[in-house]
Write a protein that holds these residues in place. Structure first.
Motif, PDB file in Angstrom:
ATOM      1  N   THR A 129       0.842  -1.159   0.103  1.00  0.00           N
ATOM      2  CA  THR A 129      -0.113   0.134   0.153  1.00  0.00           C
ATOM      3  C   THR A 129       0.987   1.227  -0.178  1.00  0.00           C
ATOM      4  OG1 THR A 129      -0.281  -0.183   2.472  1.00  0.00           O
ATOM      5  CG2 THR A 129      -1.926  -1.222   1.067  1.00  0.00           C
ATOM      6  N   ASP A 130       2.219   1.252   0.190  1.00  0.00           N
ATOM      7  CA  ASP A 130       3.099   2.136  -0.020  1.00  0.00           C
ATOM      8  C   ASP A 130       3.252   2.455  -1.436  1.00  0.00           C
ATOM      9  OD1 ASP A 130       3.280   2.809   2.969  1.00  0.00           O
ATOM     10  OD2 ASP A 130       4.768   1.347   3.024  1.00  0.00           O
ATOM     11  N   THR A 131       3.502   1.515  -2.286  1.00  0.00           N
ATOM     12  CA  THR A 131       3.469   1.670  -3.711  1.00  0.00           C
ATOM     13  C   THR A 131       2.283   1.844  -4.300  1.00  0.00           C
ATOM     14  OG1 THR A 131       5.293   0.349  -3.653  1.00  0.00           O
ATOM     15  CG2 THR A 131       4.406   0.399  -5.828  1.00  0.00           C
ATOM     16  N   PHE A 132       0.986   1.190  -4.222  1.00  0.00           N
ATOM     17  CA  PHE A 132      -0.122   1.203  -4.960  1.00  0.00           C
ATOM     18  C   PHE A 132      -0.899   2.420  -3.982  1.00  0.00           C
ATOM     19  CE2 PHE A 132       1.599  -2.589  -6.225  1.00  0.00           C
ATOM     20  CZ  PHE A 132       1.212  -2.558  -7.615  1.00  0.00           C
ATOM     21  N   THR A 133      -0.837   3.699  -4.423  1.00  0.00           N
ATOM     22  CA  THR A 133      -1.350   4.708  -3.825  1.00  0.00           C
ATOM     23  C   THR A 133      -2.490   5.426  -4.700  1.00  0.00           C
ATOM     24  OG1 THR A 133       0.224   6.063  -4.204  1.00  0.00           O
ATOM     25  CG2 THR A 133       0.189   5.042  -1.938  1.00  0.00           C
ATOM     26  N   PRO A 134      -3.428   6.022  -4.303  1.00  0.00           N
ATOM     27  CA  PRO A 134      -4.267   6.962  -5.027  1.00  0.00           C
ATOM     28  C   PRO A 134      -3.692   8.123  -5.702  1.00  0.00           C
ATOM     29  CG  PRO A 134      -5.363   6.413  -2.910  1.00  0.00           C
ATOM     30  CD  PRO A 134      -3.971   5.929  -2.849  1.00  0.00           C
ATOM     31  N   SER A 135      -4.441   8.655  -6.583  1.00  0.00           N
ATOM     32  CA  SER A 135      -3.696   9.953  -7.420  1.00  0.00           C
ATOM     33  C   SER A 135      -4.989  10.426  -8.008  1.00  0.00           C
ATOM     34  CB  SER A 135      -2.851   9.504  -8.302  1.00  0.00           C
ATOM     35  OG  SER A 135      -2.646  10.662  -9.215  1.00  0.00           O
ATOM     36  N   ALA A 209       6.193  -1.640 -11.991  1.00  0.00           N
ATOM     37  CA  ALA A 209       6.121  -0.534 -11.594  1.00  0.00           C
ATOM     38  C   ALA A 209       5.250   0.365 -12.168  1.00  0.00           C
ATOM     39  CB  ALA A 209       7.625   0.211 -11.380  1.00  0.00           C
ATOM     40  N   GLN A 210       5.187   0.306 -13.555  1.00  0.00           N
ATOM     41  CA  GLN A 210       4.449   1.104 -14.372  1.00  0.00           C
ATOM     42  C   GLN A 210       2.798   0.871 -14.042  1.00  0.00           C
ATOM     43  OE1 GLN A 210       6.680   0.320 -18.199  1.00  0.00           O
ATOM     44  NE2 GLN A 210       5.694   2.054 -18.603  1.00  0.00           N
ATOM     45  N   THR A 211       2.538  -0.294 -13.586  1.00  0.00           N
ATOM     46  CA  THR A 211       1.134  -0.611 -13.310  1.00  0.00           C
ATOM     47  C   THR A 211       0.306   0.371 -12.428  1.00  0.00           C
ATOM     48  OG1 THR A 211       1.577  -2.229 -11.740  1.00  0.00           O
ATOM     49  CG2 THR A 211       1.540  -2.962 -13.982  1.00  0.00           C
ATOM     50  N   VAL A 212       1.240   0.989 -11.444  1.00  0.00           N
ATOM     51  CA  VAL A 212       0.630   1.869 -10.761  1.00  0.00           C
ATOM     52  C   VAL A 212      -0.056   2.927 -11.125  1.00  0.00           C
ATOM     53  CG1 VAL A 212       1.249   3.454  -8.531  1.00  0.00           C
ATOM     54  CG2 VAL A 212       2.428   1.220  -8.692  1.00  0.00           C
ATOM     55  N   ASP A 213       0.661   3.444 -12.455  1.00  0.00           N
ATOM     56  CA  ASP A 213       0.169   4.690 -12.994  1.00  0.00           C
ATOM     57  C   ASP A 213      -1.220   4.401 -13.771  1.00  0.00           C
ATOM     58  OD1 ASP A 213       0.360   7.408 -13.915  1.00  0.00           O
ATOM     59  OD2 ASP A 213       0.387   6.206 -16.095  1.00  0.00           O
ATOM     60  N   TYR A 214      -1.378   3.235 -14.153  1.00  0.00           N
ATOM     61  CA  TYR A 214      -2.721   2.554 -14.888  1.00  0.00           C
ATOM     62  C   TYR A 214      -3.812   2.412 -13.630  1.00  0.00           C
ATOM     63  CZ  TYR A 214      -0.324   1.709 -19.190  1.00  0.00           C
ATOM     64  OH  TYR A 214       0.357   1.628 -20.576  1.00  0.00           O
ATOM     65  N   SER A 233      -4.198  -8.576  -8.623  1.00  0.00           N
ATOM     66  CA  SER A 233      -4.437  -7.286  -9.195  1.00  0.00           C
ATOM     67  C   SER A 233      -5.710  -6.587  -8.549  1.00  0.00           C
ATOM     68  CB  SER A 233      -4.805  -7.655 -10.835  1.00  0.00           C
ATOM     69  OG  SER A 233      -5.866  -8.306 -10.914  1.00  0.00           O
ATOM     70  N   LEU A 234      -6.484  -7.238  -8.117  1.00  0.00           N
ATOM     71  CA  LEU A 234      -7.763  -6.947  -7.427  1.00  0.00           C
ATOM     72  C   LEU A 234      -7.155  -6.038  -6.267  1.00  0.00           C
ATOM     73  CD1 LEU A 234     -10.306  -9.642  -7.551  1.00  0.00           C
ATOM     74  CD2 LEU A 234     -10.299  -7.905  -8.957  1.00  0.00           C
ATOM     75  N   LEU A 235      -6.338  -6.248  -5.366  1.00  0.00           N
ATOM     76  CA  LEU A 235      -5.811  -5.714  -4.243  1.00  0.00           C
ATOM     77  C   LEU A 235      -5.022  -4.466  -4.639  1.00  0.00           C
ATOM     78  CD1 LEU A 235      -4.551  -8.831  -2.217  1.00  0.00           C
ATOM     79  CD2 LEU A 235      -6.473  -7.391  -1.981  1.00  0.00           C
ATOM     80  N   GLU A 236      -4.201  -4.739  -5.710  1.00  0.00           N
ATOM     81  CA  GLU A 236      -3.329  -3.596  -6.339  1.00  0.00           C
ATOM     82  C   GLU A 236      -4.245  -2.110  -6.572  1.00  0.00           C
ATOM     83  OE1 GLU A 236       0.527  -6.146  -7.929  1.00  0.00           O
ATOM     84  OE2 GLU A 236      -1.014  -5.399  -9.086  1.00  0.00           O
TER      85      GLU A 236
END
Length: 297
Positions: A129-135, A209-214, A233-236
């Protein structure tokens, strides 16, 4: 069998060469798949177990080129016959000698027999959850994201078939497909047959690492698998605050809180997918509530 024998021999060699106190066979396995490493005379941990795929047919399993070869298929058939004869006995033997059995979700344990409940530990599913964050950043069109290996059991064809119905209500909706795999040509042909090539983009493989942006920029993440056991991927997507549309099969109902984190529909239901995606894309308030719930969960 091949993997079980190979891992047993490798572990036996390591124990002979190194000071090993405990053996953990880290293989996300299905109920009935066994390890031989419990025979090494060390405390033994197995797992985590995951549920088996549901609702699948042979056509859902796209074979890689090596799997189409005659030698591979003969070996596979031989091991399958041995498996049918010996696997149940070896599975029970392994359970009897397992110090600890790990499971990801309760459904993983369906069918477990014998007095092993005191040795079962739930380890759950998790993501960073430190990598996969909202934007607040978004794509310039209402965007549905599919991110997975491109094989038929992921159900992408049902999502593509849902696009004409979605486009009737949301003409600028856009599906971004991230990933590659043996069924890519089939899915691209499906998009042509459905007349939605202008609204579906195949992005190909990207670095993890690029999947976060998507996830951050998509309005909704859709994983229409026909019965996936436990999709990370559901959790990410949830950690990145992206609402979910997935199927009420496999591990989906244990990961996605229906009506709160997103919507679950029956597998192989293009109309159900379309209606769920239209609902989330059309209702800004509900989508924002789902975004907040996903992240909090």
């Amino acid at each position: 069998w091949y993997f079980s024998i190979k891992s047993y021999l490798a572990a036996k060699r390591l124990i002979r060469e190194e000071q090993i106190d405990l053996v953990h066979h880290i293989r996300p396995g299905y109920l009935g798949r066994f390890s031989l490493c419990h025979r090494l005379g060390k405390p033994f941990i197995y797992g985590p177990l995951t549920p088996t795929w549901e609702n699948t047919t042979e056509a859902d399993f796209d074979l890689e080129p090596i799997e189409r070869g005659l030698a591979y298929r003969i070996r596979y058939k031989l091991f399958s016959l041995i498996d049918e004869a010996r696997a149940p006995t070896l599975w029970r033997e392994m359970l009897d000698h397992t110090t600890c059995l790990l499971a990801q979700i309760p459904k993983s344990l369906t069918g477990i027999e014998g007095n092993v409940t005191d040795r079962i530990r739930m380890v759950g599913l998790a993501t960073d959850t430190d990598t996969f964050t909202p934007s607040e950043s978004r794509f310039d069109r209402p965007t549905i994201l599919f991110l997975a290996k491109l094989n038929r059991r992921k159900g992408l064809d049902y999502l593509i078939q849902a696009m004409p119905r979605i486009l009737e209500r949301i003409p600028d909706a856009h599906l971004r497909v991230v990933g590659d795999g043996p069924a890519r040509n089939y899915f691209e042909e499906t998009s042509r047959q459905c007349g939605v090539t202008d609204s579906v983009t195949f992005e190909g493989l990207v670095e993890h690492a690029q999947t976060v942006d998507y996830y951050q920029r998509a309005d909704v993440y859709c994983l229409p698998s026909v019965g996936e056991p436990a999709a990370n991927s559901l959790l990410e997507a949830m950690a990145a605050g992206c609402p979910i549309v997935s199927t009420a099969a496999g591990g989906g109902p244990e990961i996605v809180d229906h009506e709160k984190a997103g919507l679950l529909v029956p597998p192989r239901d293009s109309n159900g997918l379309a209606d769920a995606l239209i609902r989330i894309l059309s209702d800004d308030d509900e989508r924002r509530a789902m975004q907040s719930y996903c992240r909090a969960t």
